[in-house]
Design a protein around this motif. Structure first.
Motif, PDB file in Angstrom:
ATOM      1  N   GLN A 131       3.679 -86.964  52.877  1.00  0.00           N
ATOM      2  CA  GLN A 131       5.111 -87.225  52.703  1.00  0.00           C
ATOM      3  C   GLN A 131       5.358 -88.440  51.812  1.00  0.00           C
ATOM      4  O   GLN A 131       6.281 -88.435  50.984  1.00  0.00           O
ATOM      5  N   ILE A 132       4.545 -89.471  51.981  1.00  0.00           N
ATOM      6  CA  ILE A 132       4.694 -90.666  51.138  1.00  0.00           C
ATOM      7  C   ILE A 132       4.439 -90.317  49.677  1.00  0.00           C
ATOM      8  O   ILE A 132       5.200 -90.700  48.780  1.00  0.00           O
ATOM      9  N   ASN A 133       3.364 -89.575  49.424  1.00  0.00           N
ATOM     10  CA  ASN A 133       3.045 -89.192  48.046  1.00  0.00           C
ATOM     11  C   ASN A 133       4.129 -88.314  47.432  1.00  0.00           C
ATOM     12  O   ASN A 133       4.366 -88.364  46.219  1.00  0.00           O
ATOM     13  N   GLU A 134       4.799 -87.519  48.258  1.00  0.00           N
ATOM     14  CA  GLU A 134       5.869 -86.652  47.761  1.00  0.00           C
ATOM     15  C   GLU A 134       7.155 -87.429  47.491  1.00  0.00           C
ATOM     16  O   GLU A 134       7.865 -87.150  46.524  1.00  0.00           O
ATOM     17  N   GLN A 135       7.461 -88.411  48.336  1.00  0.00           N
ATOM     18  CA  GLN A 135       8.775 -89.046  48.290  1.00  0.00           C
ATOM     19  C   GLN A 135       8.805 -90.423  47.630  1.00  0.00           C
ATOM     20  O   GLN A 135       9.872 -90.882  47.215  1.00  0.00           O
ATOM     21  N   ALA A 136       7.681 -91.084  47.541  1.00  0.00           N
ATOM     22  CA  ALA A 136       7.662 -92.432  46.969  1.00  0.00           C
ATOM     23  C   ALA A 136       8.003 -92.406  45.484  1.00  0.00           C
ATOM     24  O   ALA A 136       7.737 -91.426  44.779  1.00  0.00           O
ATOM     25  N   ILE A 137       8.591 -93.485  45.002  1.00  0.00           N
ATOM     26  CA  ILE A 137       8.833 -93.632  43.569  1.00  0.00           C
ATOM     27  C   ILE A 137       7.504 -93.738  42.839  1.00  0.00           C
ATOM     28  O   ILE A 137       7.305 -93.152  41.777  1.00  0.00           O
ATOM     29  N   SER A 138       6.572 -94.477  43.432  1.00  0.00           N
ATOM     30  CA  SER A 138       5.244 -94.615  42.836  1.00  0.00           C
ATOM     31  C   SER A 138       4.237 -95.049  43.896  1.00  0.00           C
ATOM     32  O   SER A 138       4.583 -95.769  44.832  1.00  0.00           O
ATOM     33  N   VAL A 139       2.993 -94.593  43.719  1.00  0.00           N
ATOM     34  CA  VAL A 139       1.894 -94.949  44.622  1.00  0.00           C
ATOM     35  C   VAL A 139       0.687 -95.339  43.776  1.00  0.00           C
ATOM     36  O   VAL A 139       0.312 -94.620  42.846  1.00  0.00           O
ATOM     37  N   GLY A 140       0.090 -96.480  44.086  1.00  0.00           N
ATOM     38  CA  GLY A 140      -1.121 -96.911  43.400  1.00  0.00           C
ATOM     39  C   GLY A 140      -2.233 -97.157  44.404  1.00  0.00           C
ATOM     40  O   GLY A 140      -1.969 -97.554  45.541  1.00  0.00           O
ATOM     41  N   VAL A 141      -3.468 -96.910  43.986  1.00  0.00           N
ATOM     42  CA  VAL A 141      -4.633 -97.126  44.855  1.00  0.00           C
ATOM     43  C   VAL A 141      -5.697 -97.891  44.078  1.00  0.00           C
ATOM     44  O   VAL A 141      -6.007 -97.545  42.933  1.00  0.00           O
TER      45      VAL A 141
END
Length: 256
Positions: free
Chosen positions: A122-132
């Motif tokens: 859900q976070i990956n779908e809804q977040a503006i951006s995700v970095g790892v």
């Protein structure tokens, strides 16, 4: 109300559609034990949802205050894997939308594996951006775990697009990134952005360690994620360290 079957009542309550006070009053007057159980179950569910929403509102305050000050892209940053004897340290940075409604966001350690996996998607779908950011055991041995953690966090932030204009970090400060930032002790339980980052980092690292368990069997990496459990220490005594063990960490360093 007796014209409705228990099955149809259950379906309506589970759908949570058109549940009016009048409907609930009629259910409470229904003499059937099955209906009484359904009502009590529905009420417990509503209470839990109300508690989750209240906690979510509390954990959203840092982001809300910063948005009101004009910041648009607030990144929450957290890491996992500082303590294990093997494997990388993994950090994540997450920018959530202003209208985020993932009310179950919380410190990843407080969530079940199934809930973390669900929220990860859900976070990956809804977040503006995700970095790892991922810093392996070899770099950890060279840099030390504290500096390696900062490097992983920096990598995660640099992956974000759009770039953040404010950082919320769990108990760290990134001096190498010239952005306004705030260090929150136990930030993953105080900020929804940091909580989201903790979930992304945790699930990412756990999946890596499951893969390593196949490549390096005998240590129980899929179960212990590289932490010093009895099974891990027994494996270490039996077959010595493998490629992903941290050579500067006790008791691994005793083998070198």
């Amino acid at each position: 109300m007796t014209e409705m079957t228990i099955k149809s009542i259950k379906t309506r309550l589970e759908a949570d559609v058109d549940i009016t006070d009048a409907f609930l009053d009629r259910l409470r007057q229904d003499p059937r034990k099955g209906v009484e159980k359904l009502v009590k179950s529905w009420e417990r569910k509503q209470e839990k949802q109300a508690e989750l929403m209240a906690a979510f509102i509390t954990r959203s305050q840092y982001e809300k205050n910063l948005h009101q000050k004009g910041y648009q892209f607030i990144a929450g940053i957290d890491e996992v894997g500082r303590g294990p004897l093997a494997g990388p340290v993994v950090a994540s940075a997450v920018i959530l939308p202003v209208d985020c409604q993932l009310i179950e966001l919380n410190d990843s350690k407080q969530l079940s594996k199934a809930k973390r996996e669900s929220l990860f998607d859900q976070i990956n779908e809804q977040a503006i951006s995700v970095g790892v950011g991922i810093v392996d055991e070899k770099q950890i041995d060279v840099l030390n775990i504290y500096q390696a953690t900062k490097l992983a966090m920096k990598q995660a932030v640099e992956q974000l697009s759009p770039a953040p204009d404010y950082l919320l970090l769990d108990a760290m400060v990134l001096e190498s990134i010239k952005l306004p930032q705030e260090k929150l002790i136990k930030g993953d339980s105080k900020s929804i952005s940091i909580a989201a980052a903790s979930i992304i980092a945790k699930v990412t690292r756990d999946r890596l360690m499951v893969d390593y368990d196949v490549k390096y069997p005998g240590y129980g990496f899929a179960q212990n994620a590289g932490y010093g459990t009895k099974a891990h220490l027994d494996g270490l005594k039996k077959q010595g360290p493998c490629e992903i063990h941290r050579k500067t960490f006790a008791p691994v360093k005793e083998y070198f």
